[in-house]
Design a protein around this motif. Structure first.
Motif, PDB file in Angstrom:
ATOM      1  N   HIS A 196      85.242  83.574  55.904  1.00 16.57           N
ATOM      2  CA  HIS A 196      85.521  83.944  57.282  1.00 16.57           C
ATOM      3  C   HIS A 196      85.356  82.708  58.158  1.00 16.57           C
ATOM      4  CE1 HIS A 196      85.759  88.208  56.290  1.00 16.57           C
ATOM      5  NE2 HIS A 196      84.654  88.056  55.582  1.00 16.57           N
ATOM      6  N   LEU A 197      86.422  81.915  58.226  1.00 17.36           N
ATOM      7  CA  LEU A 197      86.367  80.687  58.995  1.00 17.36           C
ATOM      8  C   LEU A 197      86.398  81.000  60.484  1.00 17.36           C
ATOM      9  CD1 LEU A 197      88.883  78.471  56.981  1.00 17.36           C
ATOM     10  CD2 LEU A 197      86.400  78.462  56.846  1.00 17.36           C
ATOM     11  N   PRO A 198      85.618  80.280  61.276  1.00 23.11           N
ATOM     12  CA  PRO A 198      85.723  80.444  62.733  1.00 23.11           C
ATOM     13  C   PRO A 198      87.136  80.117  63.209  1.00 23.11           C
ATOM     14  CG  PRO A 198      83.758  79.193  62.139  1.00 23.11           C
ATOM     15  CD  PRO A 198      84.572  79.322  60.893  1.00 23.11           C
ATOM     16  N   MET A 199      87.535  80.793  64.280  1.00 21.75           N
ATOM     17  CA  MET A 199      88.894  80.608  64.771  1.00 21.75           C
ATOM     18  C   MET A 199      89.154  79.160  65.175  1.00 21.75           C
ATOM     19  SD  MET A 199      90.793  82.776  67.763  1.00 21.75           S
ATOM     20  CE  MET A 199      89.270  82.722  68.721  1.00 21.75           C
ATOM     21  N   TYR A 200      88.144  78.522  65.765  1.00 21.20           N
ATOM     22  CA  TYR A 200      88.327  77.143  66.205  1.00 21.20           C
ATOM     23  C   TYR A 200      88.490  76.203  65.012  1.00 21.20           C
ATOM     24  CZ  TYR A 200      86.130  79.574  70.091  1.00 21.20           C
ATOM     25  OH  TYR A 200      85.824  80.498  71.052  1.00 21.20           O
ATOM     26  N   LEU A 201      87.721  76.434  63.957  1.00 21.51           N
ATOM     27  CA  LEU A 201      87.851  75.610  62.751  1.00 21.51           C
ATOM     28  C   LEU A 201      89.193  75.831  62.084  1.00 21.51           C
ATOM     29  CD1 LEU A 201      86.667  73.649  60.707  1.00 21.51           C
ATOM     30  CD2 LEU A 201      85.561  75.584  59.569  1.00 21.51           C
ATOM     31  N   SER A 202      89.660  77.077  62.071  1.00 18.21           N
ATOM     32  CA  SER A 202      90.956  77.373  61.473  1.00 18.21           C
ATOM     33  C   SER A 202      92.082  76.666  62.219  1.00 18.21           C
ATOM     34  CB  SER A 202      91.194  78.884  61.472  1.00 18.21           C
ATOM     35  OG  SER A 202      92.457  79.192  60.925  1.00 18.21           O
ATOM     36  N   LEU A 203      92.021  76.664  63.552  1.00 12.43           N
ATOM     37  CA  LEU A 203      93.040  75.963  64.343  1.00 12.43           C
ATOM     38  C   LEU A 203      92.976  74.465  64.111  1.00 12.43           C
ATOM     39  CD1 LEU A 203      92.786  77.922  67.718  1.00 12.43           C
ATOM     40  CD2 LEU A 203      94.641  78.024  66.058  1.00 12.43           C
ATOM     41  N   ALA A 204      91.760  73.923  63.992  1.00  9.78           N
ATOM     42  CA  ALA A 204      91.617  72.498  63.731  1.00  9.78           C
ATOM     43  C   ALA A 204      92.193  72.124  62.364  1.00  9.78           C
ATOM     44  CB  ALA A 204      90.146  72.096  63.824  1.00  9.78           C
ATOM     45  N   LEU A 205      91.972  72.973  61.365  1.00  8.15           N
ATOM     46  CA  LEU A 205      92.539  72.718  60.035  1.00  8.15           C
ATOM     47  C   LEU A 205      94.065  72.780  60.068  1.00  8.15           C
ATOM     48  CD1 LEU A 205      90.081  74.680  57.705  1.00  8.15           C
ATOM     49  CD2 LEU A 205      90.290  72.208  57.965  1.00  8.15           C
ATOM     50  N   ASP A 206      94.605  73.713  60.831  1.00 11.30           N
ATOM     51  CA  ASP A 206      96.066  73.791  60.965  1.00 11.30           C
ATOM     52  C   ASP A 206      96.618  72.506  61.587  1.00 11.30           C
ATOM     53  OD1 ASP A 206      95.953  76.300  59.887  1.00 11.30           O
ATOM     54  OD2 ASP A 206      96.068  77.340  61.814  1.00 11.30           O
ATOM     55  N   GLY A 207      95.946  72.032  62.634  1.00  8.40           N
ATOM     56  CA  GLY A 207      96.389  70.780  63.250  1.00  8.40           C
ATOM     57  C   GLY A 207      96.291  69.605  62.298  1.00  8.40           C
ATOM     58  N   ALA A 208      95.196  69.542  61.535  1.00 12.69           N
ATOM     59  CA  ALA A 208      95.046  68.462  60.557  1.00 12.69           C
ATOM     60  C   ALA A 208      96.108  68.552  59.457  1.00 12.69           C
ATOM     61  CB  ALA A 208      93.651  68.515  59.945  1.00 12.69           C
ATOM     62  N   GLY A 209      96.445  69.783  59.047  1.00 14.38           N
ATOM     63  CA  GLY A 209      97.486  69.958  58.034  1.00 14.38           C
ATOM     64  C   GLY A 209      98.847  69.498  58.523  1.00 14.38           C
ATOM     65  N   ILE A 210      99.170  69.815  59.774  1.00 16.35           N
ATOM     66  CA  ILE A 210     100.446  69.366  60.337  1.00 16.35           C
ATOM     67  C   ILE A 210     100.481  67.848  60.445  1.00 16.35           C
ATOM     68  CG2 ILE A 210     101.892  69.444  62.401  1.00 16.35           C
ATOM     69  CD1 ILE A 210     100.887  72.290  62.859  1.00 16.35           C
ATOM     70  N   ALA A 211      99.360  67.249  60.880  1.00 24.39           N
ATOM     71  CA  ALA A 211      99.298  65.785  60.987  1.00 24.39           C
ATOM     72  C   ALA A 211      99.468  65.127  59.619  1.00 24.39           C
ATOM     73  CB  ALA A 211      97.974  65.378  61.626  1.00 24.39           C
ATOM     74  N   PHE A 212      98.841  65.702  58.596  1.00 24.34           N
ATOM     75  CA  PHE A 212      98.971  65.128  57.253  1.00 24.34           C
ATOM     76  C   PHE A 212     100.395  65.270  56.728  1.00 24.34           C
ATOM     77  CE2 PHE A 212      98.542  65.341  52.592  1.00 24.34           C
ATOM     78  CZ  PHE A 212      97.971  64.090  52.368  1.00 24.34           C
ATOM     79  N   TYR A 213     101.043  66.388  57.048  1.00 26.54           N
ATOM     80  CA  TYR A 213     102.434  66.577  56.629  1.00 26.54           C
ATOM     81  C   TYR A 213     103.331  65.516  57.273  1.00 26.54           C
ATOM     82  CZ  TYR A 213     106.874  68.975  55.805  1.00 26.54           C
ATOM     83  OH  TYR A 213     108.150  69.284  55.412  1.00 26.54           O
ATOM     84  N   LEU A 214     103.123  65.276  58.557  1.00 23.12           N
ATOM     85  CA  LEU A 214     103.907  64.236  59.231  1.00 23.12           C
ATOM     86  C   LEU A 214     103.585  62.855  58.671  1.00 23.12           C
ATOM     87  CD1 LEU A 214     103.636  65.508  62.915  1.00 23.12           C
ATOM     88  CD2 LEU A 214     105.588  65.718  61.373  1.00 23.12           C
ATOM     89  N   TYR A 215     102.336  62.665  58.250  1.00 30.02           N
ATOM     90  CA  TYR A 215     101.966  61.391  57.647  1.00 30.02           C
ATOM     91  C   TYR A 215     102.725  61.167  56.331  1.00 30.02           C
ATOM     92  CZ  TYR A 215      99.065  57.747  55.533  1.00 30.02           C
ATOM     93  OH  TYR A 215      98.633  56.597  54.934  1.00 30.02           O
TER      94      TYR A 215
END
Length: 235
Positions: free
Chosen positions: A107-126
């Protein structure tokens, strides 16, 4: 001689429905046979066992890993013209990160989940940046835009969790963040292309959002007006 059970009219032995009220004529001797007859479909409802999240997570992980590995091998051994497999690998990783809260028992906190989504998008663009001649756009434009969107999503989540929530307040938050997003995008793009940092098209969006936001604030600040709007909009 028989009679209709509904209206009492005398019935002929050859009739299967009452000619007066159209009630079906049933022979009492056949009731037991009808009751003992086996229905053409099972009466007991079956239930399928629910899939455990651990097994579902393992299945999704294997599918995405196999897809990434297969594309990487094809890229290295067969279609070697470009690093096209990075698009597939990045998409699989991003999909797993997005689905992580839903397919795992964590049960990830909502803020951590959003941060992981942002990091995933950044890594994809990388990963995509490896297919381009210059990676300057990733650090100077992609990362700031992803960071801006992630921060705005975090702020929206905080507003929805810790402040008053209704249709009107949610709409107010949406238009305020839309204005901030458009302004940030234009300034970041102009900075990337070394242009004078000023508002042009985003100023139009800002004006529209400002008018709507002021209207919503006026409605929210006056109870009678707020109740009147709610009654007329049925929420």
């Amino acid at each position: 001689m028989s009679y209709c059970v509904n209206c009492g009219v005398e019935l002929d032995s050859s009739l299967d429905h009452c000619p007066l009220c159209n009630t079906p004529v049933i022979n009492p001797n056949e009731l037991k046979r009808i009751a003992d007859a086996v229905p053409p479909f099972p009466e007991q409802r079956g239930e399928v066992d629910t899939v455990k999240r651990r097994d579902f997570t393992l299945l999704i992980g294997i599918i995405l890993t196999a897809t990434s590995a297969s594309c990487l091998l094809l890229n290295l051994l067969v279609f070697t013209g470009s690093l096209w497999s990075l698009f597939i690998i990045g998409a699989c990783l991003l999909l797993f990160i997005v689905l992580l809260p839903a397919i795992t028992t964590l049960h990830l906190p909502m803020y951590l989940s959003l941060a992981l989504d942002g990091a995933g998008i950044a890594f994809y663009l990388y990963l995509i940046s490896f297919t381009t001649a210059d990676q300057h756009w990733f650090f100077a434009l992609a990362v700031p835009i992803v960071g801006l969107c992630t921060i705005l999503c975090e702020i929206f989540a905080i507003l929805m969790k810790h402040f008053r929530v209704s249709y009107l307040t949610t709409t107010l938050y949406f238009f305020v963040e839309t204005a901030l997003l458009c302004m940030g995008l234009e300034l970041l793009i102009e900075h990337f292309f070394t242009k004078p940092m000023r508002l042009t098209w985003s100023a139009i969006v800002l004006t529209v959002c400002a008018v709507i936001s002021i209207t919503l604030l006026t409605i929210l600040s006056r109870q009678r007006l707020r109740e009147a709007v709610r009654r007329r909009l049925h929420f």
